[in-house]
Design a protein around this motif. Structure first.
Motif, mmCIF file in Angstrom:
data_model
loop_
_atom_site.group_PDB
_atom_site.id
_atom_site.type_symbol
_atom_site.label_atom_id
_atom_site.label_comp_id
_atom_site.label_asym_id
_atom_site.label_seq_id
_atom_site.Cartn_x
_atom_site.Cartn_y
_atom_site.Cartn_z
ATOM 1 N N MET A 9 0.786 -1.101 0.069
ATOM 2 C CA MET A 9 -0.003 0.235 -0.169
ATOM 3 C C MET A 9 1.059 1.233 0.061
ATOM 4 S SD MET A 9 -3.472 0.085 0.546
ATOM 5 C CE MET A 9 -4.050 -0.307 1.763
ATOM 6 N N VAL A 22 -14.901 2.581 -9.314
ATOM 7 C CA VAL A 22 -15.099 1.715 -8.195
ATOM 8 C C VAL A 22 -13.696 1.041 -7.818
ATOM 9 C CG1 VAL A 22 -15.335 -0.271 -10.069
ATOM 10 C CG2 VAL A 22 -16.263 -0.618 -7.620
ATOM 11 N N SER A 23 -13.497 0.735 -6.573
ATOM 12 C CA SER A 23 -12.160 0.332 -6.012
ATOM 13 C C SER A 23 -12.136 -1.122 -6.195
ATOM 14 C CB SER A 23 -12.238 0.645 -4.625
ATOM 15 O OG SER A 23 -10.954 -0.043 -4.012
ATOM 16 N N ALA A 24 -11.603 -1.528 -7.567
ATOM 17 C CA ALA A 24 -11.563 -2.907 -7.771
ATOM 18 C C ALA A 24 -10.302 -3.152 -8.898
ATOM 19 C CB ALA A 24 -12.797 -3.378 -8.783
ATOM 20 N N GLU A 73 -11.764 4.261 -7.731
ATOM 21 C CA GLU A 73 -12.661 5.073 -7.562
ATOM 22 C C GLU A 73 -12.128 6.427 -7.330
ATOM 23 O OE1 GLU A 73 -15.439 4.390 -4.047
ATOM 24 O OE2 GLU A 73 -13.695 4.057 -2.599
ATOM 25 N N LEU A 125 -13.233 9.977 -5.638
ATOM 26 C CA LEU A 125 -14.136 10.855 -4.777
ATOM 27 C C LEU A 125 -13.848 12.389 -4.984
ATOM 28 C CD1 LEU A 125 -16.360 11.662 -2.744
ATOM 29 C CD2 LEU A 125 -14.880 11.099 -0.898
ATOM 30 N N GLU A 128 -5.271 12.969 -3.884
ATOM 31 C CA GLU A 128 -4.675 12.163 -2.943
ATOM 32 C C GLU A 128 -4.802 10.530 -3.488
ATOM 33 O OE1 GLU A 128 -5.507 14.244 1.346
ATOM 34 O OE2 GLU A 128 -7.143 13.103 0.468
ATOM 35 N N THR A 153 -4.555 6.504 -2.805
ATOM 36 C CA THR A 153 -4.151 5.366 -2.030
ATOM 37 C C THR A 153 -4.152 4.219 -3.155
ATOM 38 O OG1 THR A 153 -5.293 6.202 -0.015
ATOM 39 C CG2 THR A 153 -4.727 3.816 0.061
ATOM 40 N N THR A 154 -2.851 3.562 -3.094
ATOM 41 C CA THR A 154 -2.680 2.373 -4.076
ATOM 42 C C THR A 154 -2.386 1.088 -3.591
ATOM 43 O OG1 THR A 154 -2.031 1.748 -6.345
ATOM 44 C CG2 THR A 154 -0.724 3.358 -4.897
ATOM 45 N N ALA A 155 -3.059 -0.019 -4.008
ATOM 46 C CA ALA A 155 -2.449 -1.308 -3.689
ATOM 47 C C ALA A 155 -1.187 -1.910 -4.093
ATOM 48 C CB ALA A 155 -3.677 -2.428 -4.071
ATOM 49 N N SER A 188 -9.720 12.132 -4.274
ATOM 50 C CA SER A 188 -9.215 11.310 -3.309
ATOM 51 C C SER A 188 -9.466 9.927 -4.253
ATOM 52 C CB SER A 188 -10.239 11.192 -1.963
ATOM 53 O OG SER A 188 -9.949 12.365 -1.404
ATOM 54 N N ILE A 189 -8.476 9.318 -4.026
ATOM 55 C CA ILE A 189 -8.445 7.904 -5.056
ATOM 56 C C ILE A 189 -8.364 6.567 -4.473
ATOM 57 C CG2 ILE A 189 -7.147 6.702 -6.967
ATOM 58 C CD1 ILE A 189 -7.179 9.556 -8.283
ATOM 59 N N ASN A 190 -9.016 5.642 -4.516
ATOM 60 C CA ASN A 190 -8.675 4.228 -3.995
ATOM 61 C C ASN A 190 -8.474 3.631 -5.236
ATOM 62 O OD1 ASN A 190 -8.929 4.590 -1.311
ATOM 63 N ND2 ASN A 190 -11.212 4.693 -1.348
ATOM 64 N N ASP A 191 -7.214 2.909 -5.519
ATOM 65 C CA ASP A 191 -6.789 2.420 -6.654
ATOM 66 C C ASP A 191 -6.481 1.003 -6.449
ATOM 67 O OD1 ASP A 191 -5.646 2.455 -9.476
ATOM 68 O OD2 ASP A 191 -3.782 1.800 -8.191
#
Lengths: 308, 104
Positions: free
Chosen positions: B1, B25-27, B32, B34, B47, B49-51, B78-81
């Motif tokens: 992460m 979508v966070s997949a 995703e 925001l 911002e 956050t990536t796996a 804000s990104i969930n990647d």
């Protein structure tokens, strides 16, 4: 929201959780509770190096369905397979308890559950299982208070594991051809019992056993719809009015229904044997029918009932 | 992460009054985004956050190009990647700006 088609024209299977809500409810009526900007995210996923989602994969709120107030929850089946975790589960429990508490005070009289889930997240297994138990209790309490809880299933993750049990606890269930509802998923059965028992790669088998058409024909679902969001909306509007209350009489009817189903079909090895016994013509080609042909079939008598 | 934060300036304030939007979508292979209108008019921020760790330079290049082309003044993203490709990232960021311009 970002699609080219109007929300209600979109394909349920392809649509996101938010797009399904936008097309299911009256346009512009949805008000989200605990939205993504609140960042109510899973506290557990980071230790597994997994990225979370700002809404933890569940969108909850209220809106209007054909002018009537409803509460609604939609799982995002593409985020961790729509699986239940601690926050995700708590949001749904909160929604159902709000429905229960508002039932006698002029609040919404129905809850729409747009289920799209593989079950409980392995990464938060204990809290996820607890969440399922709390959700089941909350559905029962809401139904006893007079709330109609309608399950809508037709997404890519189906409704498996605890999600299958949650579905079965609802007042009424709507499915499309894409829907799959079961407790142990195909890969779980194959892992535990071997490929001879159940080949999870055999998609025809998976749908014959768990699919929307099978569920409808055996009374495991109350409406079968074509796949557009509008079709689910029409079914939801029709069903919120007629959902059976959760009473002793309903439970006894459900017990009789299931006992009779077991008596009639308990020794069947595969779904076509059931169709044949139920008197359906051409039982081996159920999957080849178009939606219109399927909808025109005379349903077996056990498909429609006052139980649940 | 891995977490990455990139701040920038923009040529304009994104028009419209909507306060937030979300897209994607966070997949796996997706992300995703925001979007929130919380920055001064000519500033913007992403911002992530990536796996998938180790791609910070590429993230910064993609985001700085987006600041230049998309002119997303006033917005925080804000990104969930889940390991999206750079073209998907740019697409989602542009979708986010469009949603802020068009939704109420």
């Amino acid at each position: 929201m970002t699609g080219l088609l109007p929300a209600h024209e979109q394909d349920w299977y392809e649509a996101s959780a938010r797009e399904r809500i936008a097309g299911l409810l009256d346009p512009g009526s949805f008000v989200e509770v605990l939205g993504p900007e609140q960042r109510a995210m899973s506290p557990h996923l980071a230790q597994f190096d997994l990225t979370g989602a700002f809404d933890d994969g569940l969108v909850v709120g209220r809106g209007l369905l054909d002018g009537k107030a409803v509460l609604i929850a939609a799982q995002e089946g593409r985020f961790l397979g729509g699986a239940f975790g601690e926050v995700h589960g708590a949001k749904l429990v909160g929604l159902l308890r709000a429905a229960r508490d508002g039932a006698k005070e002029g609040g919404p009289q129905s809850v729409l559950l747009l289920l799209d889930t593989g079950g409980v997240r392995l990464q938060e297994a204990n809290v996820g299982e607890l969440a399922i138990s709390e959700i089941i209790r909350a559905i029962v309490e809401a139904r006893i208070a007079g709330i109609a809880v309608i399950a809508l299933v037709g997404g890519r993750s189906g409704a498996f594991g605890g999600g299958g049990i949650v579905t079965a606890c609802c007042s009424r269930i709507v499915v499309s051809e894409h829907a799959r509802i079961s407790v142990s998923g195909p890969e779980v059965i194959e892992t535990n019992k071997g490929v001879e028992e159940f080949d999870s790669k055999d998609r025809a088998l998976v749908w014959r056993v768990t699919g929307g058409r099978t569920r409808r024909l055996t009374g495991g679902a109350d409406r079968y719809v074509k796949g557009r969001v509008q079709d689910f909306r029409d079914a939801a509007i029709a069903l919120v009015e007629k959902a059976p209350p959760l009473t002793i009489a309903t439970l006894q009817a459900e017990q009789r229904r299931l006992a009779e189903r077991l008596r009639l079909y308990g020794d069947a090895k595969d779904a076509p044997e059931i169709w044949e016994k139920a008197g359906l013509s051409d039982p081996t080609h159920m999957a080849d029918l178009t939606d219109d042909q399927f909808l025109a079939l005379p349903m077996p008598k056990e498909a429609d009932h006052d139980a649940r | 992460m891995e977490k990455i934060e990139v701040r920038g300036t923009a040529k304009r304030r994104v028009p419209g009054t909507s306060l937030r939007a979300i897209t994607g979508v966070s997949a796996s292979g997706n992300l995703e985004v925001l979007v929130e209108r919380v920055m001064p008019d000519r500033e913007c921020m992403v911002e992530v956050t990536t796996a998938v760790a180790g791609f910070g330079d590429i993230w910064r290049a993609v985001i700085e190009e987006f600041f230049e082309r998309g002119a997303p003044g006033g917005l925080r993203f804000s990104i969930n990647d889940g390991g999206a490709r750079p073209d998907t990232v740019t697409l989602r960021l542009m979708q986010g700006v469009r949603l802020m311009e068009t939704t109420k």
